[in-house]
Design a protein around this motif. Structure first.
Motif, PDB file in Angstrom:
ATOM      1  N   UNK A  33      79.935  85.447 -11.632  1.00  0.00           N
ATOM      2  CA  UNK A  33      78.682  84.346 -12.003  1.00  0.00           C
ATOM      3  C   UNK A  33      78.929  83.370 -12.867  1.00  0.00           C
ATOM      4  N   UNK A  34      80.394  83.344 -13.973  1.00  0.00           N
ATOM      5  CA  UNK A  34      80.939  81.792 -14.345  1.00  0.00           C
ATOM      6  C   UNK A  34      81.899  81.692 -13.140  1.00  0.00           C
ATOM      7  N   UNK A  35      82.262  81.812 -12.044  1.00  0.00           N
ATOM      8  CA  UNK A  35      83.438  81.169 -11.212  1.00  0.00           C
ATOM      9  C   UNK A  35      82.146  80.763 -10.235  1.00  0.00           C
ATOM     10  N   UNK A  36      81.033  81.438  -9.893  1.00  0.00           N
ATOM     11  CA  UNK A  36      79.969  80.673  -9.171  1.00  0.00           C
ATOM     12  C   UNK A  36      79.139  79.427  -9.372  1.00  0.00           C
ATOM     13  N   UNK A  37      78.859  80.040 -10.258  1.00  0.00           N
ATOM     14  CA  UNK A  37      77.319  79.347 -11.128  1.00  0.00           C
ATOM     15  C   UNK A  37      77.814  78.815 -12.067  1.00  0.00           C
ATOM     16  N   UNK A  38      78.391  79.124 -12.872  1.00  0.00           N
ATOM     17  CA  UNK A  38      78.757  78.287 -14.372  1.00  0.00           C
ATOM     18  C   UNK A  38      80.029  76.968 -14.014  1.00  0.00           C
ATOM     19  N   UNK A  39      80.803  77.356 -12.612  1.00  0.00           N
ATOM     20  CA  UNK A  39      81.997  76.249 -12.623  1.00  0.00           C
ATOM     21  C   UNK A  39      82.929  76.574 -13.168  1.00  0.00           C
ATOM     22  N   UNK A  40      83.636  77.478 -13.648  1.00  0.00           N
ATOM     23  CA  UNK A  40      84.120  77.316 -14.707  1.00  0.00           C
ATOM     24  C   UNK A  40      85.587  76.811 -14.570  1.00  0.00           C
TER      25      UNK A  40
END
Length: 91
Positions: A33-40
């Protein structure tokens, strides 16, 4: 080098992995989720969906995926399941 930081927040884990340009290997779906949606900006994430496998079989599966897809791990979300591997670019 494998590293465990129990008690660290997800964002702290991402910062640690990124500081060394490491691919994060986890069973925690929050990192996808952090990598794909929040683009961290995570260097890469390997999400293990291998709950039904023994520890030894899980290690073998991960080693096989790493050897087959080593050139695609950075910059990707890699979901490893017992019967398939899904790769998704993070950018």
């Amino acid at each position: 080098m494998a590293q465990s930081n129990r008690g660290a927040s997800d964002k702290q884990i991402v910062e640690i992995a990124n500081a060394d340009g490491r691919v994060l290997i986890t069973e925690d779906r929050d990192f996808g989720e952090l990598a794909v949606r929040q683009r961290l900006g995570i260097a890469g994430v390997m999400l293990l969906e291998l709950d039904r496998l023994t520890n030894s079989a899980e290690a073998d599966r991960v080693a096989d995926v790493v050897s087959r897809h080593a050139d695609k791990l950075l910059g990707s979300l890699v979901v490893i399941e017992p019967a398939r591997v899904r790769l998704r670019p993070l950018e």
